[in-house]
Motif scaffolding. Structure first.
Motif, short mmCIF file in Angstrom:
data_model
loop_
_atom_site.label_atom_id
_atom_site.label_comp_id
_atom_site.label_asym_id
_atom_site.label_seq_id
_atom_site.Cartn_x
_atom_site.Cartn_y
_atom_site.Cartn_z
N ARG A 70 1.19 8.38 1.09
CA ARG A 70 1.93 9.50 0.50
C ARG A 70 1.05 10.20 -0.53
O ARG A 70 -0.06 9.76 -0.82
CB ARG A 70 3.21 8.99 -0.17
N ASP A 71 1.58 11.27 -1.13
CA ASP A 71 0.82 12.01 -2.15
C ASP A 71 0.44 11.15 -3.34
O ASP A 71 -0.65 11.26 -3.88
CB ASP A 71 1.62 13.22 -2.64
N LEU A 98 -5.05 -7.26 -5.07
CA LEU A 98 -5.01 -7.01 -3.64
C LEU A 98 -5.84 -5.77 -3.37
O LEU A 98 -5.70 -4.76 -4.08
CB LEU A 98 -3.57 -6.76 -3.18
N VAL A 99 -6.71 -5.82 -2.38
CA VAL A 99 -7.39 -4.63 -1.89
C VAL A 99 -6.87 -4.41 -0.47
O VAL A 99 -7.08 -5.25 0.41
CB VAL A 99 -8.93 -4.77 -1.90
N LEU A 100 -6.17 -3.30 -0.29
CA LEU A 100 -5.64 -2.93 1.02
C LEU A 100 -6.55 -1.86 1.62
O LEU A 100 -6.63 -0.75 1.10
CB LEU A 100 -4.21 -2.39 0.89
N VAL A 120 -17.33 4.84 7.29
CA VAL A 120 -16.14 4.04 7.53
C VAL A 120 -14.97 4.93 7.15
O VAL A 120 -14.89 5.41 6.02
CB VAL A 120 -16.13 2.74 6.68
N ARG A 121 -14.09 5.19 8.10
CA ARG A 121 -12.99 6.12 7.85
C ARG A 121 -11.86 5.48 7.05
O ARG A 121 -11.53 4.33 7.25
CB ARG A 121 -12.43 6.64 9.17
N ARG A 122 -11.31 6.29 6.19
CA ARG A 122 -10.25 5.99 5.24
C ARG A 122 -10.86 5.18 4.10
O ARG A 122 -12.05 5.23 3.86
CB ARG A 122 -9.05 5.31 5.90
N CYS A 123 -10.03 4.39 3.39
CA CYS A 123 -10.58 3.65 2.26
C CYS A 123 -9.67 2.51 1.85
O CYS A 123 -8.61 2.29 2.44
CB CYS A 123 -10.84 4.59 1.08
N GLY A 124 -10.08 1.81 0.81
CA GLY A 124 -9.30 0.71 0.26
C GLY A 124 -8.65 1.13 -1.04
O GLY A 124 -9.18 1.94 -1.80
N PHE A 125 -7.49 0.56 -1.29
CA PHE A 125 -6.73 0.79 -2.52
C PHE A 125 -6.46 -0.57 -3.15
O PHE A 125 -6.21 -1.54 -2.45
CB PHE A 125 -5.40 1.49 -2.21
N TRP A 126 -6.49 -0.63 -4.47
CA TRP A 126 -6.27 -1.91 -5.14
C TRP A 126 -4.98 -1.85 -5.96
O TRP A 126 -4.54 -0.80 -6.41
CB TRP A 126 -7.44 -2.28 -6.04
N VAL A 127 -4.41 -3.04 -6.16
CA VAL A 127 -3.23 -3.17 -7.00
C VAL A 127 -3.18 -4.58 -7.56
O VAL A 127 -3.64 -5.53 -6.93
CB VAL A 127 -1.92 -2.84 -6.22
N SER A 128 -2.65 -4.69 -8.76
CA SER A 128 -2.41 -5.98 -9.38
C SER A 128 -0.90 -6.19 -9.45
O SER A 128 -0.16 -5.29 -9.84
CB SER A 128 -2.98 -6.02 -10.80
N PHE A 129 -0.46 -7.37 -9.06
CA PHE A 129 0.96 -7.73 -9.18
C PHE A 129 1.17 -8.73 -10.31
O PHE A 129 2.21 -9.36 -10.41
CB PHE A 129 1.48 -8.31 -7.86
N ALA A 144 4.33 -0.49 -3.15
CA ALA A 144 3.73 0.83 -3.33
C ALA A 144 2.49 0.68 -4.20
O ALA A 144 2.58 0.21 -5.34
CB ALA A 144 4.73 1.79 -3.98
N ILE A 145 1.36 1.06 -3.67
CA ILE A 145 0.09 1.00 -4.39
C ILE A 145 -0.23 2.42 -4.84
O ILE A 145 -0.23 3.34 -4.02
CB ILE A 145 -1.03 0.47 -3.47
N PRO A 146 -0.47 2.62 -6.13
CA PRO A 146 -0.81 3.98 -6.58
C PRO A 146 -2.03 4.52 -5.82
O PRO A 146 -3.06 3.85 -5.71
CB PRO A 146 -1.14 3.79 -8.07
N ARG A 147 -1.90 5.71 -5.30
CA ARG A 147 -2.98 6.31 -4.50
C ARG A 147 -4.23 6.56 -5.35
O ARG A 147 -5.34 6.59 -4.84
CB ARG A 147 -2.50 7.61 -3.86
N ARG A 148 -4.06 6.69 -6.65
CA ARG A 148 -5.21 6.90 -7.54
C ARG A 148 -6.07 5.63 -7.66
O ARG A 148 -7.20 5.68 -8.12
CB ARG A 148 -4.74 7.35 -8.92
N ASN A 149 -5.54 4.48 -7.23
CA ASN A 149 -6.26 3.20 -7.32
C ASN A 149 -7.20 3.00 -6.13
O ASN A 149 -7.11 2.01 -5.41
CB ASN A 149 -5.28 2.03 -7.39
#
Length: 169
Positions: A70-71, A98-100, A120-129, A144-149
């Motif tokens: 999402r945006d 987590l790196v998705l 490599v198309r697209r990218c990874g996003f990280w989040v801490s729980f 929901a992982i912030p897209r800015r991450n």
């Protein structure tokens, strides 16, 4: 040929390794995987030498072609076991993230190579729980992982710098 899921996992690990290499960070695979896939270590310069004494970040890597981008966030259904592992503080006080890695659905678009570039198309996003609330879900949990991450070399260096200052993700 490896099954698609194994190729996808291998590419997601390569993505994290490439980011770590560009960031100048040591990257160690976990031999026995009990929920953490890699350890990332900062390297410090002291008296003209390099020392593996910098902060450490534990990483669980997941890869998907089905995330909803999402945006402002990336939506993913995460296994409850993984969520619980990442939300708890471990005995050593090392932060876990987590790196998705989000890949295109069409495997032919995952990677492109020429003598000029490797894409490599697209990218990874990280989040801490860390410290997140327990869940009543039994199998998966929508996160929901912030897209800015975006998991990038600069972001990894900033994460390790904050950890060194005692600010945990």
């Amino acid at each position: 040929m490896l099954p698609r899921s194994h190729r996808q996992e291998a590419l997601s690990r390569a993505y994290v390794r490439a980011v770590a290499a560009k960031a100048g960070v040591l990257c160690d695979d976990v031999v026995q995987d009990f929920g953490i896939d890699m350890f990332l270590h900062g390297v410090e310069v002291r008296n003209g030498g390099y020392w593996d004494t910098g902060p450490q970040l534990d990483v669980q890597i997941k890869s998907t072609t089905r995330a909803e981008v999402r945006d402002d966030s990336v939506i993913h259904d995460l296994e409850v076991r993984t969520y619980n592992l990442l939300r708890e503080e471990n005995a050593f006080g090392r932060p876990r993230i987590l790196v998705l890695v989000v890949l295109p659905e069409d495997e032919a678009e995952w990677l492109e190579q020429s003598v000029e570039q490797l894409i490599v198309r697209r990218c990874g996003f990280w989040v801490s729980f860390r410290g997140a609330d327990p869940t009543t879900a039994h199998t998966t949990l929508r996160v929901a992982i912030p897209r800015r991450n975006v998991f990038s070399p600069d972001e990894l260096q900033q994460l390790l710098s904050r950890i060194k200052q005692g600010v945990m993700p």
